[in-house]
Enzyme design. Structure first.
Site, PDB file in Angstrom:
ATOM      1  CG  ASP A  40     -31.013 -55.435  -9.663  1.00  0.00           C
ATOM      2  OD1 ASP A  40     -30.309 -54.417  -9.795  1.00  0.00           O
ATOM      3  OD2 ASP A  40     -31.851 -55.796 -10.502  1.00  0.00           O
ATOM      4  CG  ASN A  83     -27.690 -51.344  -3.949  1.00  0.00           C
ATOM      5  OD1 ASN A  83     -28.367 -51.655  -2.983  1.00  0.00           O
ATOM      6  ND2 ASN A  83     -26.613 -52.018  -4.313  1.00  0.00           N
ATOM      7  CG  HIS A 135     -24.241 -48.217  -4.778  1.00  0.00           C
ATOM      8  ND1 HIS A 135     -24.573 -49.409  -5.361  1.00  0.00           N
ATOM      9  CD2 HIS A 135     -24.262 -47.281  -5.768  1.00  0.00           C
ATOM     10  CE1 HIS A 135     -24.790 -49.218  -6.656  1.00  0.00           C
ATOM     11  NE2 HIS A 135     -24.617 -47.944  -6.926  1.00  0.00           N
ATOM     12  CG  LEU A 166     -20.033 -68.331   5.854  1.00  0.00           C
ATOM     13  CD1 LEU A 166     -21.077 -69.134   5.080  1.00  0.00           C
ATOM     14  CD2 LEU A 166     -20.729 -67.262   6.708  1.00  0.00           C
ATOM     15  NE  ARG A 210     -31.897 -59.279 -10.969  1.00  0.00           N
ATOM     16  CZ  ARG A 210     -31.146 -59.050 -12.016  1.00  0.00           C
ATOM     17  NH1 ARG A 210     -30.641 -60.060 -12.704  1.00  0.00           N
ATOM     18  NH2 ARG A 210     -30.891 -57.816 -12.412  1.00  0.00           N
ATOM     19  NE  ARG A 240     -32.933 -58.500 -16.237  1.00  0.00           N
ATOM     20  CZ  ARG A 240     -31.846 -57.755 -16.133  1.00  0.00           C
ATOM     21  NH1 ARG A 240     -30.654 -58.285 -16.387  1.00  0.00           N
ATOM     22  NH2 ARG A 240     -31.922 -56.487 -15.788  1.00  0.00           N
ATOM     23  CB  SER A 293     -27.808 -60.801 -14.428  1.00  0.00           C
ATOM     24  OG  SER A 293     -29.024 -60.095 -14.542  1.00  0.00           O
ATOM     25  CD  GLU A 308     -32.044 -79.884 -13.353  1.00  0.00           C
ATOM     26  OE1 GLU A 308     -32.931 -80.136 -12.511  1.00  0.00           O
ATOM     27  OE2 GLU A 308     -31.898 -80.526 -14.389  1.00  0.00           O
TER      28      GLU A 308
END
Length: 304
Positions: free
Chosen positions: A33, A35, A50, A146, A203, A209, A211, A222
């Site tokens: 988040d 950009n 971006h 991976l 985040r 949050r 989202s 959890e």
């Protein structure tokens, strides 16, 4: 001179963080988040934000490979992002297409045996992006060291609703009975991609949050969460190491809590045999602080 001092301080802090870590989460999910805000604060076009964010994504994959993370899920484009202006959407689609093809052909991706998958309502994406997804998935399908999941046209509620509808249709068709529905039944109908539950959600950008991101895989496990203020293009390796430290602290706290609950349960059982109690506690005692471990040992020595 100031830049050199800052660089040395950064390197020293990174070494300290690495020294403090004893392990890594198996599955890391990242909400990239900030950009657009990054670009706006610098007075440049949102597309620039971006583009620089895409460079951070490449660096993140290197860090994950270096630290031994098994799976990474990136929130690249949500279903809500379709509401953005067309020029922004098209630029993101161009970047996604370019990066998927670049990653699929990159030597480091093949050397690290990265398996690339897209998760989400990918049929909503432009054909050129769907073609790039097919190309990347086909080129890396043989790998499993991976796993890289790219969430595109993704929404957690949509994923769960789709699974619920599939289950309801199977019950209606007589292929399942309500009693047959369990965790595996639902998981079989989720988007193909994540192979394990999420251990850590990261985040950037300051919002605290998740989202609507991976609700089944994260909430059920959890997962630990790490929220930080840097915008995604500013996210650094030390931020990632701090996120992993948060995960480790949470895991240590969880193990200690479980050990204390086990101790309380054993003490509550009337006439519990000391040898049996010791066997149970032996599985948990190392998670307790040294003072509590010593008190347990003294307690059972006195009981002999």
């Amino acid at each position: 001179m100031r830049d050199r001092v800052r660089s040395l301080g950064y390197a020293a802090y990174e070494r300290l963080l690495r020294w403090e870590l004893s392990g890594t989460p198996s599955h890391v999910a990242v909400i990239q988040d900030g950009n657009r805000r990054y670009a706006r604060e610098r007075g440049v076009d949102a597309n620039r934000g971006h583009s620089e964010g895409a460079e951070t994504t490449e660096a993140l994959l290197d860090w994950c490979d270096e630290l031994g993370v098994d799976e990474v899920t990136l929130y690249a484009f949500s279903t809500e992002n379709f509401d953005r202006p067309k020029d922004q959407r098209e630029h993101i689609f161009d970047l996604v297409e370019q990066k998927l093809r670049t990653f699929a052909d990159a030597d480091r991706v093949h050397d690290a045996e990265v398996c690339i998958r897209a998760i989400g309502e990918t049929d909503m994406l432009p054909e050129r992006v769907q073609d790039a997804i097919d190309y990347a998935e086909t080129r890396t399908a043989q790998y499993d060291r991976l796993n890289l999941n790219v969430a595109l046209a993704y929404g957690g509620r949509a994923e769960l609703l789709g699974a619920a509808r599939d289950v309801a249709e199977a019950v209606d068709a007589g292929e399942l009975t309500p009693a047959d529905v369990d965790v595996d039944t639902v998981e079989e109908r989720l988007y193909e991609g994540p192979t394990r539950d999420v251990d850590l959600i990261v985040r950037t950008g300051g919002d605290e949050r998740t989202s609507n991101f991976l609700p089944w895989h994260a909430n059920g496990n959890e997962a630990a969460t790490f929220f930080c203020t840097p915008y995604w293009p500013e996210f650094r390796k030390i931020d990632f190491l701090r996120a992993i430290r948060t995960y480790e602290n949470r895991e240590e706290s969880w193990r200690t809590t479980r050990a204390r609950r086990a101790l309380t349960l054993v003490r509550a059982v009337e006439n519990a045999e000391v040898p049996q109690a010791r066997r149970v506690l032996g599985r948990f005692r190392d998670a307790l602080p040294s003072g509590e471990r010593e008190a347990i040992d003294e307690e059972y020595e006195a009981a002999d």
